[in-house]
Design an enzyme around this catalytic site. Structure first.
Site, PDB file in Angstrom:
ATOM      1  N   GLN A 116     107.159  -0.564  18.450  1.00 50.42           N
ATOM      2  CA  GLN A 116     106.637  -1.909  18.224  1.00 50.42           C
ATOM      3  C   GLN A 116     107.659  -3.018  18.479  1.00 50.42           C
ATOM      4  O   GLN A 116     107.278  -4.143  18.756  1.00 50.42           O
ATOM      5  CB  GLN A 116     106.087  -2.002  16.800  1.00 50.42           C
ATOM      6  CG  GLN A 116     104.912  -1.053  16.579  1.00 50.42           C
ATOM      7  CD  GLN A 116     104.327  -1.170  15.193  1.00 50.42           C
ATOM      8  OE1 GLN A 116     104.758  -0.475  14.286  1.00 50.42           O
ATOM      9  NE2 GLN A 116     103.357  -2.042  15.014  1.00 50.42           N
ATOM     10  N   HIS A 170     107.322   7.642  14.132  1.00 53.79           N
ATOM     11  CA  HIS A 170     106.345   6.579  13.892  1.00 53.79           C
ATOM     12  C   HIS A 170     105.423   6.523  15.121  1.00 53.79           C
ATOM     13  O   HIS A 170     105.377   5.544  15.857  1.00 53.79           O
ATOM     14  CB  HIS A 170     107.064   5.245  13.652  1.00 53.79           C
ATOM     15  CG  HIS A 170     106.228   4.198  12.987  1.00 53.79           C
ATOM     16  ND1 HIS A 170     106.584   3.577  11.817  1.00 53.79           N
ATOM     17  CD2 HIS A 170     105.040   3.636  13.328  1.00 53.79           C
ATOM     18  CE1 HIS A 170     105.678   2.682  11.476  1.00 53.79           C
ATOM     19  NE2 HIS A 170     104.719   2.694  12.385  1.00 53.79           N
ATOM     20  N   ASN A 209     105.561   8.638   9.551  1.00 54.69           N
ATOM     21  CA  ASN A 209     104.884   7.430   9.122  1.00 54.69           C
ATOM     22  C   ASN A 209     103.377   7.657   9.152  1.00 54.69           C
ATOM     23  O   ASN A 209     102.830   8.079  10.179  1.00 54.69           O
ATOM     24  CB  ASN A 209     105.207   6.268  10.081  1.00 54.69           C
ATOM     25  CG  ASN A 209     104.447   5.011   9.719  1.00 54.69           C
ATOM     26  OD1 ASN A 209     104.725   4.389   8.699  1.00 54.69           O
ATOM     27  ND2 ASN A 209     103.453   4.639  10.518  1.00 54.69           N
ATOM     28  N   GLU A 210     102.711   7.385   8.043  1.00 58.78           N
ATOM     29  CA  GLU A 210     101.240   7.393   7.981  1.00 58.78           C
ATOM     30  C   GLU A 210     100.631   8.538   8.802  1.00 58.78           C
ATOM     31  O   GLU A 210      99.923   8.304   9.786  1.00 58.78           O
ATOM     32  CB  GLU A 210     100.690   6.050   8.455  1.00 58.78           C
ATOM     33  CG  GLU A 210     101.155   4.880   7.610  1.00 58.78           C
ATOM     34  CD  GLU A 210     100.362   3.601   7.862  1.00 58.78           C
ATOM     35  OE1 GLU A 210      99.538   3.565   8.803  1.00 58.78           O
ATOM     36  OE2 GLU A 210     100.563   2.631   7.110  1.00 58.78           O
ATOM     37  N   TYR A 231      98.926  -1.730   1.732  1.00 57.91           N
ATOM     38  CA  TYR A 231      98.442  -3.021   2.233  1.00 57.91           C
ATOM     39  C   TYR A 231      97.261  -3.595   1.467  1.00 57.91           C
ATOM     40  O   TYR A 231      97.103  -4.793   1.387  1.00 57.91           O
ATOM     41  CB  TYR A 231      98.007  -2.882   3.695  1.00 57.91           C
ATOM     42  CG  TYR A 231      99.151  -2.818   4.673  1.00 57.91           C
ATOM     43  CD1 TYR A 231      99.491  -3.918   5.446  1.00 57.91           C
ATOM     44  CD2 TYR A 231      99.886  -1.651   4.847  1.00 57.91           C
ATOM     45  CE1 TYR A 231     100.523  -3.870   6.361  1.00 57.91           C
ATOM     46  CE2 TYR A 231     100.922  -1.592   5.761  1.00 57.91           C
ATOM     47  CZ  TYR A 231     101.238  -2.706   6.510  1.00 57.91           C
ATOM     48  OH  TYR A 231     102.265  -2.651   7.409  1.00 57.91           O
ATOM     49  N   GLU A 246     105.483  -0.205   3.044  1.00 57.78           N
ATOM     50  CA  GLU A 246     105.016  -1.297   3.909  1.00 57.78           C
ATOM     51  C   GLU A 246     103.911  -2.042   3.198  1.00 57.78           C
ATOM     52  O   GLU A 246     103.046  -1.423   2.561  1.00 57.78           O
ATOM     53  CB  GLU A 246     104.393  -0.779   5.217  1.00 57.78           C
ATOM     54  CG  GLU A 246     105.330  -0.353   6.304  1.00 57.78           C
ATOM     55  CD  GLU A 246     104.564   0.053   7.566  1.00 57.78           C
ATOM     56  OE1 GLU A 246     103.504  -0.545   7.875  1.00 57.78           O
ATOM     57  OE2 GLU A 246     105.023   0.993   8.235  1.00 57.78           O
ATOM     58  N   TRP A 269     106.133  -5.648   5.918  1.00 56.57           N
ATOM     59  CA  TRP A 269     105.776  -5.502   7.327  1.00 56.57           C
ATOM     60  C   TRP A 269     105.303  -6.853   7.806  1.00 56.57           C
ATOM     61  O   TRP A 269     104.295  -7.334   7.335  1.00 56.57           O
ATOM     62  CB  TRP A 269     104.656  -4.462   7.513  1.00 56.57           C
ATOM     63  CG  TRP A 269     104.415  -4.235   8.972  1.00 56.57           C
ATOM     64  CD1 TRP A 269     103.550  -4.919   9.778  1.00 56.57           C
ATOM     65  CD2 TRP A 269     105.101  -3.293   9.806  1.00 56.57           C
ATOM     66  NE1 TRP A 269     103.645  -4.462  11.054  1.00 56.57           N
ATOM     67  CE2 TRP A 269     104.587  -3.477  11.109  1.00 56.57           C
ATOM     68  CE3 TRP A 269     106.096  -2.341   9.600  1.00 56.57           C
ATOM     69  CZ2 TRP A 269     105.037  -2.720  12.198  1.00 56.57           C
ATOM     70  CZ3 TRP A 269     106.531  -1.590  10.675  1.00 56.57           C
ATOM     71  CH2 TRP A 269     105.998  -1.791  11.958  1.00 56.57           C
ATOM     72  N   GLU A 278     101.468  -4.745  17.931  1.00 56.68           N
ATOM     73  CA  GLU A 278     100.604  -4.140  16.923  1.00 56.68           C
ATOM     74  C   GLU A 278      99.650  -3.133  17.594  1.00 56.68           C
ATOM     75  O   GLU A 278      98.453  -3.319  17.684  1.00 56.68           O
ATOM     76  CB  GLU A 278      99.861  -5.246  16.155  1.00 56.68           C
ATOM     77  CG  GLU A 278      98.830  -4.801  15.134  1.00 56.68           C
ATOM     78  CD  GLU A 278      99.366  -3.948  13.976  1.00 56.68           C
ATOM     79  OE1 GLU A 278     100.592  -3.815  13.825  1.00 56.68           O
ATOM     80  OE2 GLU A 278      98.529  -3.414  13.243  1.00 56.68           O
ATOM     81  N   TRP A 279     100.233  -2.073  18.132  1.00 55.88           N
ATOM     82  CA  TRP A 279      99.486  -0.947  18.693  1.00 55.88           C
ATOM     83  C   TRP A 279      98.345  -1.407  19.587  1.00 55.88           C
ATOM     84  O   TRP A 279      98.572  -2.235  20.459  1.00 55.88           O
ATOM     85  CB  TRP A 279      99.015  -0.020  17.552  1.00 55.88           C
ATOM     86  CG  TRP A 279     100.171   0.367  16.664  1.00 55.88           C
ATOM     87  CD1 TRP A 279     100.419  -0.076  15.392  1.00 55.88           C
ATOM     88  CD2 TRP A 279     101.283   1.231  16.987  1.00 55.88           C
ATOM     89  NE1 TRP A 279     101.593   0.464  14.912  1.00 55.88           N
ATOM     90  CE2 TRP A 279     102.142   1.278  15.853  1.00 55.88           C
ATOM     91  CE3 TRP A 279     101.638   1.993  18.103  1.00 55.88           C
ATOM     92  CZ2 TRP A 279     103.321   2.029  15.821  1.00 55.88           C
ATOM     93  CZ3 TRP A 279     102.806   2.751  18.067  1.00 55.88           C
ATOM     94  CH2 TRP A 279     103.622   2.764  16.951  1.00 55.88           C
TER      95      TRP A 279
HETATM   96  C1  NOJ Z   1     101.283   0.370   9.211  1.00 51.02           C
HETATM   97  C2  NOJ Z   1     101.988   0.944  10.393  1.00 51.02           C
HETATM   98  O1  NOJ Z   1     102.980   1.832   9.958  1.00 51.02           O
HETATM   99  C3  NOJ Z   1     102.591  -0.125  11.290  1.00 51.02           C
HETATM  100  O2  NOJ Z   1     103.030   0.491  12.453  1.00 51.02           O
HETATM  101  C4  NOJ Z   1     101.559  -1.200  11.562  1.00 51.02           C
HETATM  102  O3  NOJ Z   1     101.981  -2.125  12.486  1.00 51.02           O
HETATM  103  C5  NOJ Z   1     101.159  -1.857  10.254  1.00 51.02           C
HETATM  104  N1  NOJ Z   1     100.550  -0.838   9.423  1.00 51.02           N
HETATM  105  C6  NOJ Z   1     100.170  -3.018  10.401  1.00 51.02           C
HETATM  106  O4  NOJ Z   1      98.971  -2.556  10.892  1.00 51.02           O
END
Ligand code: NOJ
Length: 622
Positions: free
Chosen positions: A162, A265, A310-311, A445, A524, A575, A582-583
């Protein structure tokens, strides 16, 4: 309004489901109130993918129609990836070129050296107060008598894909995201991570800029394809990659910013996908463990907090979705793949933690959870309470029950998914997985309501064709009584995210009750300012009031969680350190507390950055 903006809004309006969010998050539920229940994409939005059914795309010009027209195969067919196993394991420079040919051409960075900033960086004058104190407190005056415990980490977070850019520099091989961002329609605004923040070269400035705010920790990830370009355990090691992160880690330490490292990640080396299908294959375990060992050995002693993944739940959903679903191995499909990924990934995690302990690596290791337990939408129904249990099993329990509790999947999952869908662990594997984390980290979040499926839980459970099967629960974003939304909206590009700070204490209590820990990290949390990317003047871009409100409320709630609820929270990572890629949502979905001008690469602190600095200055104990 530009074409891109229209496309962007249309896509947002499509309410795109993701596999990570699961069918459980796909609503279509008749509702008694003014708004419609939306279809969040993932717990943290980052599983946001183009739904195979929600849009129709034609190339080369992207057109979006409102109707769910294109069958899955049509959209997946737009992305092209070589058949798994068709690429030779050629570790020569030509072999590397072949991988880049698959990924496609990249944009070169404007420079390839690392400027050294004059430190300390002088902060510009803080913004004037926005509201009178009878309406909102200055950050330093929020719960002034409550302090964070000594050693608390005031962190910011990023991830390699990112922020780094320089994707083809200094020996790096492509990751699957370097390929994905070039597939038709894959990124909402057609941007890539080729340059993004160019933090690969600008890391000294970035570290110095956050150090000037008082930030004392940065959670970032290492790019596997920079360390081992071909990903495998017999891949040559890239010395430039090793040296880069050594310098980066050392510069963090020198600047008083604790480096917190995530090994993975989501940016899997493209080679591993091409050789054997990445996390769909059991082969990933040995290769990941080897990569982990290489990194542990290189940086042992200079990093004290590590994450393997990560996630993982979002990642395992992501690879079953467009464009990654162009590379699903025979024998699996987009419904079964996430569970096979989870199985292989948990074994990879356990193997890496075992190595960490055998190598006596200094410090602690865990992985980053995401999502939320959820609150029953209608408090007077047992069905909604059961739906919460289903939600938590599939969204957090899938990884946290094995690691923190039993070594095994939640019972709710095993009851509904056969071993063909959800491979079972042997007793030996369970023993290896259980206890493989030293603390509990969660990307927290948002919180949401959960309801039972509209046609009832039993009907859903007994019907494999039900779109909500196997999760059989629905995320609701407004209360069931009065129809008030759960919180203020973020930007349309992050339709999954509302400011649910008032529920944070309950959220953290739920997590602590289910997976008790002596140390919790909010790994995050963050917010997008509505319509920020449509603004053009810096003065108004920097005025990120809603993000500031979210962060100040979150941090105040965290203080209360620590002092009144006994939550052992030891760190909070915002974050993001700065705007970034953002992906699937691209560069125009901005999470940063610093604005990045993607033409000049200049960074500017937003209001939220100053608020954080003031808040922590007043609440950290030195
Ligand atoms: C969690 C993810 O780990 C991160 O890569 C992403 O940008 C944020 N959420 C916001 O969507």
């Amino acid at each position: 309004m530009s074409f891109v903006s229209i496309l962007y809004l249309l896509l947002c309006a499509q309410a795109l489901p993701s596999l990570a969010a699961s069918s459980s998050d796909i609503s279509g539920v008749p509702i008694p109130t003014p708004s419609t229940a939306k279809t969040p994409t993932s717990s943290t939005g980052t599983g946001t993918v183009l739904s195979n059914t929600a849009i129709s795309i034609s190339v080369p010009t992207i057109t979006v129609t409102g109707a769910p027209t294109a069958p899955a195969s049509t959209i997946a067919a737009l992305a092209s990836f070589p058949p798994i196993g068709s690429i030779p394991r050629d570790f020569s420079p030509e072999g590397l070129d072949q991988l880049w040919d698959i990924a496609g051409p990249v944009e070169e960075p404007p420079f390839t050296t690392t400027p050294v900033p004059h430190t300390p960086i002088a902060l510009p004058s803080p913004p004037p107060r926005q509201y009178p104190s009878f309406y909102s407190n200055a950050p330093k005056d929020i719960l002034p008598s409550l302090k964070f415990p000594p050693g608390f980490l005031f962190g910011v977070a990023t991830a390699a894909y990112q922020v780094e850019g320089a994707v083809k520099n200094e020996g790096k091989a492509p990751s699957m995201w370097d390929w994905a961002n070039k597939q038709p329609g894959a990124i909402v605004d057609n941007t890539t991570g080729d340059i993004t923040d160019l933090q690969y070269f600008l890391y000294k400035e970035d570290v110095a800029r956050v150090a000037a705010l008082g930030v004392n920790a940065h959670s970032f990830s290492i790019s596997w394809a920079r360390i081992l370009p071909f990903g495998t355990k017999d891949s040559p090691v890239n010395p430039e990659g090793i040296d880069h992160y050594r310098d980066l880690i050392a510069y963090h330490r020198k600047s008083g910013v604790e480096p917190v490292v995530t090994l993975f990640h989501w940016d899997i080396p493209l080679a591993l996908q091409a050789y054997y299908g990445g996390f769909a294959s059991p082969n990933i375990t040995d290769d990941f463990v080897h990569y982990a060992k290489t990194v542990f050995k290189a940086y042992n002693g200079s990093v004290h907090t590590w994450y393997t993944f990560n996630e993982p739940n979002v990642y395992c959903g992501q690879i079953a979705s467009y464009p990654f679903n162009a590379s699903i191995p025979d024998g699996l499909n987009s419904s079964t793949l996430p569970y096979h990924c989870a199985y292989n990934l948990l074994k990879a995690h356990a193997g890496a933690v075992k190595a960490f302990r055998e190598m006596n690596i200094v410090g602690e290791i865990a992985f980053k959870n995401d999502d939320f337990v959820g609150m029953p939408w209608r408090t007077n129904t047992t069905e909604d309470a059961e739906a919460v249990e289903r939600h938590v099993a599939f969204q957090i329990g899938i990884f946290s029950d094995p690691v923190y509790k039993t070594g095994d999947w939640p019972k709710i999952m095993k009851d509904i998914l056969s071993p063909e869908w959800l491979p079972r662990f042997t007793e030996e594997e369970k023993a290896e997985i259980r206890g493989t984390a030293d603390f509990f980290a969660i990307d927290c979040y948002r919180q949401q309501y959960i309801s039972a499926p509209p046609n009832g839980l039993e009907n859903c459970l007994s019907n494999i064709s039900d779109p909500l099967w196997p999760k059989c629960n629905v995320v609701q974003t407004f209360d069931s009584n009065a129809g008030w939304n759960i919180g203020a909206f973020s930007s349309p590009g992050t339709s999954w995210l509302e400011d649910t700070s008032r529920f944070l204490r309950g959220y953290l209590k739920d997590v602590q009750a289910r997976w008790p820990t002596h140390k919790m990290i909010a790994s995050e949390f963050g917010f997008t300012q509505p319509f920020e990317s449509q603004k053009t003047d810096l003065a108004s871009i920097k005025e990120d009031t809603d993000r500031t409100n979210y962060l100040m409320s979150y941090l105040g709630e965290m203080l209360l969680s620590i002092h009144e609820d006994g939550i052992p929270l030891k760190g909070a990572f915002i974050w993001a350190m700065l705007d970034n890629a953002e992906w699937n949502s691209g560069l125009n979905t901005r999470f940063g507390v610093q604005y990045v001008n993607y033409t000049t690469l200049e960074r500017s602190y937003k209001r939220s950055a100053f608020a954080l600095a003031e808040f922590f200055e007043a609440h950290l104990q030195k």
